[in-house]
Design an enzyme around this catalytic site. Structure first.
Site: not given
Ligand code: F6R
Length: 608
Positions: A2, A27, A75, A99-100, A483, A487, A490, A506, A603
């Site tokens: 948000c 966000r 969000w 937000n929250g 990782e 990627k 997502e 296994h 984000k």
């Molecule tokens: C994946 C991604 C998330 C963040 C996670 C932690 O691409 O962006 O998995 O890595 O939400 O976020 P931060 O680093 O901001 O604590």
């Protein structure tokens, strides 16, 4: 998660609110809204489901020259994405963006039985609660906000406006960031300083438990207990170019391609390749304190957690007396884990606002353990609450998928490990080799990014119809594979999972068939021959494999091989991860999906 914006000044409030929301759209992007007030307090409330573009369509028919307003991009947490659930929420003359999460909203709602709720949100409950204390302007708005917040359990960053007070906005925070922009004849509000760029470089970051009443030329901050707070005005370090696409089609590609420069920023002033040493001042630990460290606890979520895992493989190679434990913040915060004496906790977060990571930080501090942040966002909550820290300095990451932060988080943590090793007097060429490789890494990254994209794009086109992928690796390539899988899933929504190669037999080997393709990260190294045997086992069962390797004479009959620059060896998995990042990007483009704002995500996860 948000985004909040607010404006009070001489310019057109709608213009700032919309442009600010666009900056914060990454966000949260399931609905948005703004409200502005004219001089007499007449409100124009606009809300729309979906992207800000939908809100702009509504705005075209409701242009106002108002000079005060608040806005929000959402969000969803409580209630589906819809216009009714979008903020601002109205209760009597009160408008609220939030937000929250208000955790006790059900109990509070039950007490507000006279109010006719329109939405399913927790935010509307808070708006109604503020309104109940406000009593149509009988009491000052700030007092009503404070009374209400004292009853609230949960997290919030809020901005409140009232039809009866069109000369002020009240903002408050607890667990969700809020920044006040100090302009000339204008004051701005945002949940992220990037929304303020181009308007002012001067900002006040609100702390938890603070409430501010802002006017065009005034900012008065107090605690919830009415103690005055003398605010510190700070310079916003980011510039506008850093939050624009700069000629790329998507932020994701821009941020992948930026890595030679972003890693250079991480290393600046910290690496002495000639002497083979590193120097980190930010953790604020003396040589004596570093020497005493026996245990490193690394805490993070998602990509930050993977960065910690990868770093741990390196750190344990050169700091033999130190155990390294890497944990997922959302799990760790509820465990009864014992933290041994002489521990230091590394708190890893790009945004510096992730709720679970922040909760772990607070819990760990309570136990008297020294905390060191590995953070990107300057001035963020985690950066401010840790005992010391190392900023990764990669600049803003706008695309929801984290890329450049990962590379720099790994190296920042490795540098921290090297600092411990130096303090402990670890001798020999080992440390020097690591430092030299770190110094060469930005150029090695540049070389990979110049050479592989065409091949990766071709391979992505070929695999775009697959719905399942398996990422495989051993040793340092295993966390890199994790990782890579994250990627891909997502952004492209391909069901991707990672396995340590040795684990295949296994269980997961049963999956191999024509519905899957496998991405193998295969660095040179002690486990190379074993990984090659693992590849043969998969091939024998009809695997469709993409092998990413720095071994020039790799010659098994796999479908695709991507050879990467071999100039760095220890950190080859980081170079291979660039291929994974590009593969995720191109697969997503081929599948026609929203690259920078994948569905259901946002984000900066500021709610639990
Ligand atoms: C994946 C991604 C998330 C963040 C996670 C932690 O691409 O962006 O998995 O890595 O939400 O976020 P931060 O680093 O901001 O604590």
């Amino acid at each position: 998660m948000c985004g909040i914006v607010g404006y009070i000044g001489e310019k057109n409030a709608q213009n700032f609110l919309i442009s600010g929301l666009k900056r914060l759209e990454y966000r949260g992007y399931d609905s948005a809204g703004i409200v502005t007030l004219d001089e007499k307090g007449k409100a124009t409330l606009l809300r729309a489901k979906g992207k800000i573009a939908n809100l702009e369509e509504k705005l075209a028919k409701a242009k106002r020259d108002d000079h005060i307003g608040i806005g929000h991009t959402r969000w969803a947490t409580h209630g589906e994405p819809s216009e009714t659930n979008a903020h601002p929420h109205k209760a009597g003359p009160i408008y609220l963006v939030h937000n929250g999460i208000i955790e006790n909203y059900k109990e509070l709602k039950a007490e507000l039985s006279d109010f006719e709720f329109q939405s399913e949100t927790d935010t509307e409950v808070l708006a109604a609660l503020i309104n109940s204390f406000y009593q149509d302007g009988k009491y000052p708005l700030a007092n009503a906000v404070v009374q209400a917040l004292k009853l609230v359990k949960g997290t919030y960053g809020i901005a409140v406006a009232s039809e009866f007070a069109p000369e002020e906005i009240v903002v408050a925070r607890s667990g969700s960031p809020l920044v006040i922009g100090v302009g000339h004849d204008e004051t701005l509000v945002a949940s992220d300083a990037s929304a303020l760029l181009g308007h002012t470089k001067r900002a006040i970051y609100l702390n938890d438990g603070e409430v501010a009443v802002i006017g065009k030329n005034s900012i008065e901050i107090k605690t919830l207990n009415a103690e005055p707070v003398s605010a510190k005005v700070e310079e916003i370090e980011t510039n506008l170019a850093a939050i624009q696409k700069g000629g790329y089609d998507h932020f994701l590609l821009k941020e992948i391609m930026e890595q030679p420069e972003s890693l250079t920023e991480t290393l600046r002033g910290r690496v002495n390749a000639k002497e083979g040493t590193v120097h980190l001042g930010g953790p604020r630990l003396s040589v004596e304190e570093l020497r005493k460290i026996r245990h490193l606890l690394i805490v993070g979520c998602g990509t930050a957690y993977h960065a910690g895992l990868l770093a741990s493989y390196y750190i344990e190679q050169f700091t033999p007396e130190v155990t390294v434990e890497v944990v997922i913040a959302s799990e760790y915060r509820y465990r009864s884990a014992y933290i041994p004496e002489d521990s230091v906790a590394l708190i890893v977060s790009q945004s510096g606002e992730t709720a679970d990571t922040l909760a772990c930080l607070r819990e760990i501090k309570k136990q008297g353990v020294r905390t060191v942040g590995i953070v990107n966002a300057i001035g963020s909550t985690i950066a401010r609450e840790v005992d010391g820290g190392t900023y990764v300095h990669v600049g803003p990451e706008i695309s929801v998928a984290s890329t450049k932060a990962f590379t720099s988080q790994v190296i920042a943590m490795v540098m921290f490990g090297l600092t411990i090793a130096q303090a402990k007097g670890v001798k020999g060429t080992m440390l020097r080799l690591y430092v030299e490789e770190i110094a060469r890494l930005p150029e090695a990254i540049r070389s990979v990014l110049e050479t592989v994209p065409k091949t990766v794009k071709r391979i992505a086109e070929k695999h775009a119809k697959y719905e399942h992928a398996i990422y495989l690796g051993r040793d340092t390539a295993y966390p890199a594979a994790m990782e890579g899988a994250l990627k891909l899933k997502e952004v492209s929504y391909v069901d991707a999972n990672a396995y340590a190669f040795g684990e295949l037999k296994h269980g997961p080997l049963a999956l191999i068939d024509d519905r899957f393709f496998e991405v193998v990260l295969l660095p040179k190294g002690v486990l190379y021959e074993k990984a090659v045997s693992n590849i043969e086992e998969v091939l024998a069962r009809g695997g469709h494999m993409v092998v990413v390797t720095n071994v020039t004479d790799f010659d098994l009959p796999v479908e695709d091989v991507i050879l990467i620059d071999a100039k760095v060896e220890k950190f080859a998995p980081l170079l291979m991860n660039l291929v994974s990042q590009l593969l995720a990007y191109y697969m997503t483009v081929c599948r026609g999906l929203n690259v920078d704002q994948p569905r259901n995500l946002a984000k900066s996860v500021t709610v639990e």
